[in-house]
Write a protein that holds these residues in place. Structure first.
Motif, PDB file in Angstrom:
ATOM      1  N   ILE A   1      51.993  65.419  16.530  1.00 53.16           N
ATOM      2  CA  ILE A   1      53.207  64.600  16.618  1.00 53.16           C
ATOM      3  C   ILE A   1      52.786  63.186  17.011  1.00 53.16           C
ATOM      4  O   ILE A   1      51.891  63.004  17.839  1.00 53.16           O
ATOM      5  N   ILE A   2      53.376  62.199  16.376  1.00 52.51           N
ATOM      6  CA  ILE A   2      53.105  60.790  16.666  1.00 52.51           C
ATOM      7  C   ILE A   2      54.404  60.182  17.191  1.00 52.51           C
ATOM      8  O   ILE A   2      55.432  60.228  16.514  1.00 52.51           O
ATOM      9  N   THR A   3      54.349  59.646  18.402  1.00 53.40           N
ATOM     10  CA  THR A   3      55.509  58.963  18.966  1.00 53.40           C
ATOM     11  C   THR A   3      55.097  57.556  19.375  1.00 53.40           C
ATOM     12  O   THR A   3      53.923  57.295  19.645  1.00 53.40           O
ATOM     13  N   ALA A   4      56.064  56.665  19.422  1.00 55.00           N
ATOM     14  CA  ALA A   4      55.788  55.282  19.819  1.00 55.00           C
ATOM     15  C   ALA A   4      57.017  54.704  20.495  1.00 55.00           C
ATOM     16  O   ALA A   4      58.147  55.134  20.243  1.00 55.00           O
ATOM     17  N   ASP A   5      56.779  53.733  21.348  1.00 52.60           N
ATOM     18  CA  ASP A   5      57.873  52.979  21.953  1.00 52.60           C
ATOM     19  C   ASP A   5      57.426  51.535  22.123  1.00 52.60           C
ATOM     20  O   ASP A   5      56.316  51.272  22.581  1.00 52.60           O
ATOM     21  N   THR A   6      58.289  50.631  21.712  1.00 50.62           N
ATOM     22  CA  THR A   6      57.995  49.199  21.780  1.00 50.62           C
ATOM     23  C   THR A   6      58.923  48.537  22.772  1.00 50.62           C
ATOM     24  O   THR A   6      60.132  48.769  22.757  1.00 50.62           O
ATOM     25  N   ILE A   7      58.339  47.717  23.641  1.00 53.27           N
ATOM     26  CA  ILE A   7      59.138  46.942  24.585  1.00 53.27           C
ATOM     27  C   ILE A   7      58.774  45.466  24.446  1.00 53.27           C
ATOM     28  O   ILE A   7      57.650  45.122  24.093  1.00 53.27           O
ATOM     29  N   VAL A   8      59.749  44.619  24.690  1.00 51.18           N
ATOM     30  CA  VAL A   8      59.559  43.175  24.664  1.00 51.18           C
ATOM     31  C   VAL A   8      59.672  42.685  26.103  1.00 51.18           C
ATOM     32  O   VAL A   8      60.627  43.034  26.806  1.00 51.18           O
ATOM     33  N   CYS A   9      58.694  41.899  26.541  1.00 51.01           N
ATOM     34  CA  CYS A   9      58.661  41.428  27.926  1.00 51.01           C
ATOM     35  C   CYS A   9      58.630  39.906  27.977  1.00 51.01           C
ATOM     36  O   CYS A   9      57.756  39.277  27.382  1.00 51.01           O
ATOM     37  N   LEU A  10      59.572  39.357  28.690  1.00 51.00           N
ATOM     38  CA  LEU A  10      59.602  37.919  28.962  1.00 51.00           C
ATOM     39  C   LEU A  10      59.327  37.762  30.446  1.00 51.00           C
ATOM     40  O   LEU A  10      60.155  38.172  31.277  1.00 51.00           O
ATOM     41  N   ASP A  11      58.175  37.228  30.764  1.00 50.41           N
ATOM     42  CA  ASP A  11      57.702  37.197  32.144  1.00 50.41           C
ATOM     43  C   ASP A  11      57.676  38.642  32.658  1.00 50.41           C
ATOM     44  O   ASP A  11      57.019  39.468  32.066  1.00 50.41           O
ATOM     45  N   GLU A  12      58.419  38.968  33.695  1.00 45.70           N
ATOM     46  CA  GLU A  12      58.426  40.344  34.210  1.00 45.70           C
ATOM     47  C   GLU A  12      59.680  41.114  33.781  1.00 45.70           C
ATOM     48  O   GLU A  12      59.891  42.243  34.214  1.00 45.70           O
ATOM     49  N   THR A  13      60.493  40.518  32.924  1.00 41.65           N
ATOM     50  CA  THR A  13      61.725  41.158  32.473  1.00 41.65           C
ATOM     51  C   THR A  13      61.483  41.917  31.175  1.00 41.65           C
ATOM     52  O   THR A  13      60.953  41.364  30.212  1.00 41.65           O
ATOM     53  N   ILE A  14      61.885  43.188  31.154  1.00 38.97           N
ATOM     54  CA  ILE A  14      61.797  43.991  29.939  1.00 38.97           C
ATOM     55  C   ILE A  14      63.115  43.861  29.184  1.00 38.97           C
ATOM     56  O   ILE A  14      64.188  44.125  29.744  1.00 38.97           O
ATOM     57  N   LEU A  15      63.012  43.432  27.927  1.00 42.49           N
ATOM     58  CA  LEU A  15      64.196  43.285  27.081  1.00 42.49           C
ATOM     59  C   LEU A  15      64.269  44.486  26.144  1.00 42.49           C
ATOM     60  O   LEU A  15      63.494  44.594  25.198  1.00 42.49           O
ATOM     61  N   ASN A  16      65.187  45.382  26.430  1.00 43.99           N
ATOM     62  CA  ASN A  16      65.339  46.595  25.628  1.00 43.99           C
ATOM     63  C   ASN A  16      66.197  46.307  24.402  1.00 43.99           C
ATOM     64  O   ASN A  16      66.421  45.155  24.043  1.00 43.99           O
ATOM     65  N   LYS A  17      66.727  47.336  23.797  1.00 50.47           N
ATOM     66  CA  LYS A  17      67.637  47.174  22.663  1.00 50.47           C
ATOM     67  C   LYS A  17      68.970  46.666  23.192  1.00 50.47           C
ATOM     68  O   LYS A  17      69.478  47.175  24.190  1.00 50.47           O
ATOM     69  N   PRO A  18      69.570  45.673  22.530  1.00 47.87           N
ATOM     70  CA  PRO A  18      70.840  45.125  23.023  1.00 47.87           C
ATOM     71  C   PRO A  18      72.002  46.073  22.745  1.00 47.87           C
ATOM     72  O   PRO A  18      72.005  46.799  21.758  1.00 47.87           O
ATOM     73  N   TYR A  19      72.971  46.050  23.637  1.00 46.51           N
ATOM     74  CA  TYR A  19      74.161  46.891  23.483  1.00 46.51           C
ATOM     75  C   TYR A  19      75.177  46.287  22.527  1.00 46.51           C
ATOM     76  O   TYR A  19      75.906  46.994  21.858  1.00 46.51           O
ATOM     77  N   ASP A  20      75.243  44.949  22.500  1.00 49.01           N
ATOM     78  CA  ASP A  20      76.276  44.288  21.707  1.00 49.01           C
ATOM     79  C   ASP A  20      75.830  42.867  21.349  1.00 49.01           C
ATOM     80  O   ASP A  20      74.728  42.434  21.703  1.00 49.01           O
ATOM     81  N   HIS A  21      76.708  42.163  20.653  1.00 49.76           N
ATOM     82  CA  HIS A  21      76.430  40.795  20.202  1.00 49.76           C
ATOM     83  C   HIS A  21      76.124  39.869  21.379  1.00 49.76           C
ATOM     84  O   HIS A  21      75.176  39.068  21.327  1.00 49.76           O
ATOM     85  N   ALA A  22      76.898  39.995  22.456  1.00 43.95           N
ATOM     86  CA  ALA A  22      76.718  39.109  23.610  1.00 43.95           C
ATOM     87  C   ALA A  22      75.347  39.320  24.254  1.00 43.95           C
ATOM     88  O   ALA A  22      74.659  38.351  24.605  1.00 43.95           O
ATOM     89  N   GLN A  23      74.925  40.568  24.397  1.00 46.03           N
ATOM     90  CA  GLN A  23      73.625  40.830  24.995  1.00 46.03           C
ATOM     91  C   GLN A  23      72.493  40.373  24.070  1.00 46.03           C
ATOM     92  O   GLN A  23      71.494  39.825  24.528  1.00 46.03           O
TER      93      GLN A  23
END
Length: 189
Positions: A69-91
């Motif tokens: 099984i191959i799994t992966a997870d990608t995270i975006v980091c700005l400084d020490e903040t992890i930016l996950n998937k956005p919930y809505d347009h505003a986020q």
């Protein structure tokens, strides 16, 4: 690579599927809903690896001999903040505004799991964005709906084409799978 093995990609990501297809790795998809929360004390690279391993562990009981099984997870980091998937347009707007004119890191953790062993690794890429206008951000969100993308963008989408000035590291890592590292690991798995 061991072509006697049967490979499964545990991801809905069309980008990961495309990358594995381009690698000429025969695979099938298996997908489950997995809780993507992680211990808050983890460092950035540890978060990506933890989530990839956590996703793989959900398949452990159903693995058969010769299956990987191959799994992966990608995270975006700005400084020490992890930016996950956005919930809505505003986020999504907030995230892209934060990334505008700055550099950030993209970490992708990968787990390879069989009945015999498990390997977890990650790759990191630095992405440099030019200054984005509010109109560009709104256009992108309205037309590309980046709600399934960490950090609210895809490097292969319109925003990547017009907004990324340069990257340091693997472009494919930013797309969600460090294919060069995956290939190296599969050669010895």
């Amino acid at each position: 690579m061991n072509f006697n093995k049967k490979y499964f990609l545990a991801s809905n990501s069309p980008r990961r599927k495309e990358l594995l297809t381009n690698l000429k790795l025969p695979f099938e998809s298996r997908v489950k809903e997995i809780d993507e929360t992680y211990p808050p004390e983890l460092a950035r690279a540890e978060v990506a690896e933890y989530l990839a391993a956590h996703k793989a562990s959900a398949y452990r009981e159903e693995l058969q001999p010769e299956e990987v099984i191959i799994t992966a997870d990608t995270i975006v980091c700005l400084d020490e903040t992890i930016l996950n998937k956005p919930y809505d347009h505003a986020q999504a707007t907030r995230m892209l505004t934060m990334l505008s004119g700055r550099s950030h890191e993209v970490y992708t953790g990968v787990c390879l799991l069989s009945l015999e062993k498990s390997v977890v690794f990650h790759d990191v890429t630095t992405v440099h964005f030019r200054e984005l206008t509010r109109d560009e951000i709104d256009f992108y969100i309205n037309n590309y709906k980046p709600f399934d993308k960490a950090g609210s963008y895809g490097a292969q989408d319109w925003l990547g084409l017009v907004g990324i000035e340069r990257i340091e590291g693997s472009y494919f890592n930013v797309m969600g799978l460090p294919v060069h590292r995956l290939y190296e690991e599969l050669l010895v798995f």
